[in-house]
Design a protein around this motif. Structure first.
Motif, PDB file in Angstrom:
ATOM      1  N   LYS A  84       1.986   2.002  -3.545  1.00 19.79           N
ATOM      2  CA  LYS A  84       1.116   2.710  -3.969  1.00 19.79           C
ATOM      3  C   LYS A  84       0.549   4.077  -3.941  1.00 19.79           C
ATOM      4  CE  LYS A  84      -0.791  -1.987  -5.747  1.00 19.79           C
ATOM      5  NZ  LYS A  84      -1.940  -2.784  -5.702  1.00 19.79           N
ATOM      6  N   LEU A  85       0.472   4.203  -2.636  1.00 18.56           N
ATOM      7  CA  LEU A  85      -0.245   5.507  -2.226  1.00 18.56           C
ATOM      8  C   LEU A  85       0.903   6.539  -1.557  1.00 18.56           C
ATOM      9  CD1 LEU A  85      -3.347   4.155  -0.181  1.00 18.56           C
ATOM     10  CD2 LEU A  85      -2.991   4.952  -2.440  1.00 18.56           C
TER      11      LEU A  85
ATOM     12  N   LEU B 101       0.702  -1.145   0.122  1.00 22.97           N
ATOM     13  CA  LEU B 101      -0.118  -0.175   0.098  1.00 22.97           C
ATOM     14  C   LEU B 101       0.960   1.222   0.084  1.00 22.97           C
ATOM     15  CD1 LEU B 101      -3.004   0.518   0.074  1.00 22.97           C
ATOM     16  CD2 LEU B 101      -2.898   0.764   2.307  1.00 22.97           C
ATOM     17  N   SER B 102       2.031   1.189   0.901  1.00 18.64           N
ATOM     18  CA  SER B 102       2.750   2.531   0.578  1.00 18.64           C
ATOM     19  C   SER B 102       3.543   2.650  -0.530  1.00 18.64           C
ATOM     20  CB  SER B 102       4.008   2.360   1.798  1.00 18.64           C
ATOM     21  OG  SER B 102       4.838   1.350   1.616  1.00 18.64           O
TER      22      SER B 102
ATOM     23  N   ILE C  98       0.514   6.694   4.509  1.00 14.49           N
ATOM     24  CA  ILE C  98       0.680   5.394   5.188  1.00 14.49           C
ATOM     25  C   ILE C  98       1.018   5.559   6.627  1.00 14.49           C
ATOM     26  CG2 ILE C  98       1.423   2.930   5.319  1.00 14.49           C
ATOM     27  CD1 ILE C  98      -0.790   3.742   3.091  1.00 14.49           C
TER      28      ILE C  98
END
Length: 162
Positions: free
Chosen positions: A44-45, A41-42, A50
């Motif tokens: 990607k975002l 997730l980190s 995050i």
């Protein structure tokens, strides 16, 4: 973070030693299971988002420890503390690597771990004083408040490298 105060909180609410050890197993299991998805997730975002999420979870968890009055609530808080660890543990190290120039990464990690170590030491001393003089809940409320400050700091003062 060091888990000394959460262990003491569990014992303070009547958890026997074996149950506290099982709470630590839960904490580590959640951390291990959630670490990879949080890392993905980190990627990607962005690390900063995050990390902000992690400090938000930490504030909620420490608020939960402050408000806990039964052992099942402490079990729940331990599980979410594992989630916090999964969010912030690897992502914070990746953030250091992202922010530091390649030729300064060793220095950056040294500085990061020095600041973390000194903060844990000072936090432990001050947290213990608050625990003894005011009570366990106050220690956790202060921790939650500091997490909110960290959340605001990372959102307003820190910019990711482009």
């Amino acid at each position: 973070p060091a888990n000394y105060f959460v262990i003491l909180r569990a014992q303070d609410l009547g958890s026997p030693l074996l149950q506290v050890l099982l709470m630590l197993v839960l904490y580590n299991a959640v951390s291990a299971l959630a670490a990879l998805p949080m890392g993905i997730l980190s990627d990607k975002l962005g690390r900063r988002r995050i990390l902000a999420l992690g400090w938000f979870v930490y504030a909620l968890v420490y608020g939960g420890f402050a408000l806990s009055s039964t052992v099942w609530q402490v079990w729940l808080a331990f599980g979410f503390l594992g989630l916090y660890d999964a969010i912030v543990g690897g992502v914070s190290r990746a953030f250091v690597a992202d922010m530091a120039p390649a030729e300064m990464r060793g220095t950056a990690y040294g500085m990061y771990y020095s600041v973390v170590g000194i903060s844990v030491l000072i936090g432990g001393i001050l947290g213990g004083e608050v625990w003894d003089s005011i009570g366990p809940s106050a220690t956790f409320y202060i921790g939650a408040g500091l997490a909110v400050l960290a959340l605001l700091g990372i959102l307003t003062l820190v910019k990711e490298k482009e």
